[in-house]
Design an enzyme around this catalytic site. Structure first.
Site, short mmCIF file in Angstrom:
data_model
loop_
_atom_site.label_atom_id
_atom_site.label_comp_id
_atom_site.label_asym_id
_atom_site.label_seq_id
_atom_site.Cartn_x
_atom_site.Cartn_y
_atom_site.Cartn_z
N ASP A 17 -6.42 9.36 -95.44
CA ASP A 17 -6.14 7.97 -95.14
C ASP A 17 -4.80 7.63 -95.81
O ASP A 17 -4.31 8.38 -96.66
CB ASP A 17 -7.27 7.10 -95.69
CG ASP A 17 -6.98 5.62 -95.61
OD1 ASP A 17 -6.66 5.15 -94.51
OD2 ASP A 17 -7.05 4.95 -96.65
N ASP A 19 -3.32 3.81 -96.78
CA ASP A 19 -3.36 2.72 -97.77
C ASP A 19 -4.51 2.91 -98.75
O ASP A 19 -5.67 3.04 -98.35
CB ASP A 19 -3.51 1.37 -97.07
CG ASP A 19 -2.23 0.95 -96.36
OD1 ASP A 19 -1.16 1.10 -96.95
OD2 ASP A 19 -2.31 0.47 -95.21
N SER A 111 -5.29 3.35 -90.26
CA SER A 111 -5.59 2.21 -89.40
C SER A 111 -4.36 1.36 -89.12
O SER A 111 -4.44 0.39 -88.35
CB SER A 111 -6.68 1.33 -90.05
OG SER A 111 -7.90 2.02 -90.11
N ASP A 167 -10.52 5.81 -99.31
CA ASP A 167 -10.75 4.87 -100.40
C ASP A 167 -11.60 3.68 -99.99
O ASP A 167 -12.14 2.99 -100.85
CB ASP A 167 -9.41 4.34 -100.94
CG ASP A 167 -8.79 3.33 -99.99
OD1 ASP A 167 -8.55 2.19 -100.42
OD2 ASP A 167 -8.54 3.69 -98.82
#
Length: 223
Positions: A17, A19, A111, A167
């Protein structure tokens, strides 16, 4: 972080991922979303925890606001986020960790739209990944598994043979739905996350190891 409880197996690929996992953009993201929430009369304190790990359009839709064009609002939010990169920084140790990975064995799966993801990665001082799967590439964002399934497919491996670094609850749920293993990065967590998956604070005491057959393992270092 002492010696972490790492997954004891080899993987075909690592999927990261963005962020909160390879970089922190929480401050700028929350500045933008706070302004949006105030414009729409939302409870900012209650709303902000819901923004992480999901595409902007799905965050907007989740509020069920009457008369709001979710696509237009998401585009406006993304434009504001493109202009606000102050304070973005890498998660400790991640640059060296990624530099040690074979190019065809890892990807960033985010995302964020591709243009915003690229801007944030550069702002953090990180190299662009060999493969980037963004919000633009899937019809359904996290917690749907589509993004991780697509990344695995583009790397020529099965998602169930990947380790996902995440996260946020939405991303963890997406990885689980894809059948992948999960390692939780906790660097940006203000409170412990209720999850059965192992977690580490950052990458400072982690290193990838490439087995003779090209598969990847995580090892703890003495750094």
């Amino acid at each position: 972080m002492n010696r972490p409880d790492l997954p004891d197996r080899a993987y075909a690929a690592f999927l990261f991922d963005m962020d909160g996992t390879i970089l922190s953009s929480i401050a700028c993201a929350e500045r933008v979303w706070t302004r949006w929430a105030l414009r729409h009369g939302l409870d900012v304190a209650a709303f902000l925890p819901t923004i992480h790990g999901m595409r902007a359009i799905e965050t907007v839709r989740s509020q069920n606001l009457a008369g709001v064009d979710a696509e237009a609002e998401a585009a406006r939010i993304t434009a504001e986020e493109m202009d606000d990169v102050e304070g973005i920084a890498e998660i400790a140790g991640v640059a060296a960790f990624m530099a040690a990975l074979p190019a065809g064995r890892w990807a960033v799966v985010t995302s964020a739209p591709r243009e915003l993801a690229t801007r944030r990665i550069v702002a953090a001082g990180l190299p662009l990944p060999p493969l980037l799967v963004s919000a633009d590439d899937v019809a359904q964002g996290k917690p749907a598994p589509d993004c991780f399934l697509l990344a695995a497919s583009r790397l020529g491996v099965r998602a169930s043979d990947c380790l996902v670094f995440e996260d946020a609850p939405a991303g963890i749920a997406a990885a689980e739905a894809a059948g992948a293993s999960v390692l939780v990065i906790t660097a940006t967590h203000a409170h412990p996350l209720d999850t059965p998956h192992p977690g580490v604070g950052d990458y400072v005491k982690l290193a990838p190891r490439v087995d003779a057959d090209g598969r990847l393992r995580l090892v703890a270092t003495g750094a």
